[in-house]
Design an enzyme around this catalytic site. Sequence first.
Site, PDB file in Angstrom:
ATOM      1  N   GLU A  60      -2.402  -6.567   3.436  1.00 40.13           N
ATOM      2  CA  GLU A  60      -2.269  -7.494   2.319  1.00 40.13           C
ATOM      3  C   GLU A  60      -3.176  -8.714   2.470  1.00 40.13           C
ATOM      4  OE1 GLU A  60       0.268  -6.042   3.848  1.00 40.13           O
ATOM      5  OE2 GLU A  60       1.042  -4.783   2.210  1.00 40.13           O
ATOM      6  N   HIS A 129      11.740  -4.439   0.438  1.00 45.95           N
ATOM      7  CA  HIS A 129      11.064  -3.955  -0.757  1.00 45.95           C
ATOM      8  C   HIS A 129      11.571  -4.637  -2.034  1.00 45.95           C
ATOM      9  CE1 HIS A 129       9.781  -0.926   2.049  1.00 45.95           C
ATOM     10  NE2 HIS A 129       9.060  -0.313   1.136  1.00 45.95           N
TER      11      HIS A 129
END
Length: 325
Positions: A60, A129
């Site tokens: 990321e 998540h």
Amino acid sequence: MAQMTMIQAINNALDVELGLNKDVLVFGEDVGHNGGVFRATDGLQKKHGKDRVFDTPLAESGIMGLATGLAMQGFRPVPEIQFFGFVFEAMDEIAGQAARMRYRTNGRFTCPLVVRSPFGGGVKTPEMHADSLEGLFLQTPGVRVVIPSNPYDAKGLLISAIRNNDPVIFLEHMKLYRSIRAEVPEEAYTVPLDKANVVREGKDLTVIAYGAMVHTALKSADELAKRGVQAEVIDLRSISPIDIDTIVTSIKKTHRAMVVQEAQRSAGAAAEIIAQINEHAIYHLEGPVLRITPPDTVYPFAQIEDEWIPDSKQVLAGMDKALSL
């Protein structure tokens, strides 16, 4: 118009903007050939090419570093963080670099990028998540935070975000991806950023929500209406900046208010909204502004998340309390 789910509307928005502007780029983990974990980018690489829609390593920080550099050079990147719980690895690039670029360079550079990411509970995902981390960016000047609640807004807001010259965090609630359909124009259109939407008119109580909680609030408001009490429901659409004018206009009519959010209680959007209401509309209130939120705990494992996320019964109980104070 076509009937679309939210995921179809997002895909359509990306398709439209890729077709209209050669500087738009879409990239992230598995967004190319596979079309993303939720198929939000399905078919886009085949249509627009591997130079415009492409996969990245599972990093990321690298995704956001690439996006920031491309945006400074005139591109309009739309990177995807596969789940928003993974945004911590990209915090420096978003908050320390992209958000500050216009200020740091005295306007010489802007950073027109859109960080797309799914988030939110109710679908039994693994740990990290579903986390609602939008509050992290409320103290990040220079970044907009946009959270649509329906397919029509999702497409129009995403197009507006891509065309905007500043960084936008665009959060997509996973539970809404395929659970609702709406008529969505197939051509390009925009929904204005920074503007809330009154999705249910009422005169007795103002209820402020965003994302999936808009639908929970509407369900509770329908139950309340059976008793002859009318709640006005406001869909924020953007939580940074907050459209306080629409909220104040509603409170001047209802004189009572409450905020519903899926994120933990402390220091989030609800707290900021209540602070701004107290600054701008306290003399129009007949009681304190309440907030309905989960507790201040780590997001729970899937087995008990339904007990953690506010449901329509909790929201209705909150409405009753707000009306009684």
